[in-house]
Design a protein around this motif. Structure first.
Motif, PDB file in Angstrom:
ATOM      1  N   VAL A   1     -10.214   8.302  -6.322  1.00 38.42           N
ATOM      2  CA  VAL A   1     -10.112   6.932  -5.899  1.00 38.42           C
ATOM      3  C   VAL A   1     -11.738   6.274  -5.864  1.00 38.42           C
TER       4      VAL A   1
ATOM      5  N   GLY B   1      -3.472   0.108  -8.770  1.00 39.16           N
ATOM      6  CA  GLY B   1      -4.003  -0.426  -7.401  1.00 39.16           C
ATOM      7  C   GLY B   1      -3.225  -1.785  -6.987  1.00 39.16           C
TER       8      GLY B   1
ATOM      9  N   ARG C   1       2.221   1.707  -3.380  1.00 37.78           N
ATOM     10  CA  ARG C   1       1.284   2.210  -4.288  1.00 37.78           C
ATOM     11  C   ARG C   1       0.975   3.620  -4.074  1.00 37.78           C
TER      12      ARG C   1
ATOM     13  N   VAL D   1      -4.728   3.736 -14.202  1.00 41.49           N
ATOM     14  CA  VAL D   1      -5.141   3.144 -13.096  1.00 41.49           C
ATOM     15  C   VAL D   1      -4.027   2.378 -12.354  1.00 41.49           C
TER      16      VAL D   1
ATOM     17  N   LEU E   1      -9.566  -6.492 -13.386  1.00 46.93           N
ATOM     18  CA  LEU E   1      -9.238  -5.748 -11.809  1.00 46.93           C
ATOM     19  C   LEU E   1     -10.097  -5.887 -10.683  1.00 46.93           C
ATOM     20  N   CYS E   2     -11.401  -6.179 -10.908  1.00 45.36           N
ATOM     21  CA  CYS E   2     -12.338  -6.003  -9.590  1.00 45.36           C
ATOM     22  C   CYS E   2     -12.372  -7.307  -9.186  1.00 45.36           C
TER      23      CYS E   2
ATOM     24  N   GLU F   1       0.871  -1.290  -0.055  1.00 45.15           N
ATOM     25  CA  GLU F   1      -0.008  -0.093   0.023  1.00 45.15           C
ATOM     26  C   GLU F   1       1.042   1.202  -0.043  1.00 45.15           C
TER      27      GLU F   1
ATOM     28  N   SER G   1     -13.595   2.625  -5.682  1.00 44.02           N
ATOM     29  CA  SER G   1     -13.815   1.382  -5.405  1.00 44.02           C
ATOM     30  C   SER G   1     -14.299   0.575  -6.472  1.00 44.02           C
TER      31      SER G   1
ATOM     32  N   ASP H   1      -9.806  -1.359  -4.611  1.00 45.02           N
ATOM     33  CA  ASP H   1      -9.941  -0.043  -5.110  1.00 45.02           C
ATOM     34  C   ASP H   1      -8.834   0.428  -5.731  1.00 45.02           C
ATOM     35  N   VAL H   2      -8.800   1.596  -6.735  1.00 44.40           N
ATOM     36  CA  VAL H   2      -8.070   1.914  -7.715  1.00 44.40           C
ATOM     37  C   VAL H   2      -7.717   3.546  -7.405  1.00 44.40           C
ATOM     38  N   HIS H   3      -6.712   3.896  -7.790  1.00 43.66           N
ATOM     39  CA  HIS H   3      -6.340   5.463  -8.159  1.00 43.66           C
ATOM     40  C   HIS H   3      -6.531   5.694  -9.527  1.00 43.66           C
TER      41      HIS H   3
ATOM     42  N   VAL I   1      -8.610  -6.451  -7.094  1.00 49.95           N
ATOM     43  CA  VAL I   1      -8.159  -5.059  -6.588  1.00 49.95           C
ATOM     44  C   VAL I   1      -9.336  -4.674  -5.920  1.00 49.95           C
TER      45      VAL I   1
END
Length: 145
Positions: A80, A123, A64, A121, A103-104, A61, A82, A109-111, A107
């Motif tokens: 950000v 994460g 990231r 993206v 991704l989901c 984290e 979710s 959540d992503v920036h 991951v």
């Protein structure tokens, strides 16, 4: 330097053409309108009682967030986002387009940054508790659903 390598990978993906069909690439997976890259991968946690994984999760984290700070200097504050609702919608039978479906599934959540008509993206993919953690990035023209 790791951050420099990650930035170079993102710059490469931003300029790389998207393939006509989904498949593996030299840095991850690509398909029509997207590239997903595995920037870094941890060791697995098969012999871990949970304490080591917690430390590594904090480290990933932080990695990231450090990379996100560099990208914020380039492109401004990220959104950000979710991905939990996408996972739920996918399980309910809704079609979630790639790369968001990819991704989901790992991951939470992503920036997100919007740059030159593409989403950038970033994460951390968690997967199962014994699986390695992955710092992932995506470049896509597909809007978040």
């Amino acid at each position: 330097m790791t951050a420099a390598r990650h930035l170079a990978t993102l710059d490469l993906l931003r300029t790389r053409a998207f393939p006509d069909r989904r498949g593996r690439s030299d840095v991850g997976e690509s398909g029509p309108g997207f590239h997903v890259a595995e920037l870094s991968t941890s060791d697995d946690f098969r012999d871990d009682d949970g304490s080591c994984r917690e430390d590594v999760e904090e480290q990933w984290e932080a990695e990231r967030e450090g990379l996100a700070l560099l990208l914020t200097v380039r492109w401004g504050e990220p959104q950000v986002f979710s991905l939990d609702s996408l996972l739920t919608r996918g399980f309910a039978g809704e079609h979630i387009p790639d790369p968001w479906d990819l991704l989901c599934n790992a991951v939470p959540d992503v920036h997100l940054w919007r740059v030159d008509g593409r989403w950038i993206v970033l994460g951390v993919a968690y997967g199962d508790k014994e699986m390695p953690l992955r710092l992932v990035a995506a470049v896509t023209t597909v809007d978040p659903p």
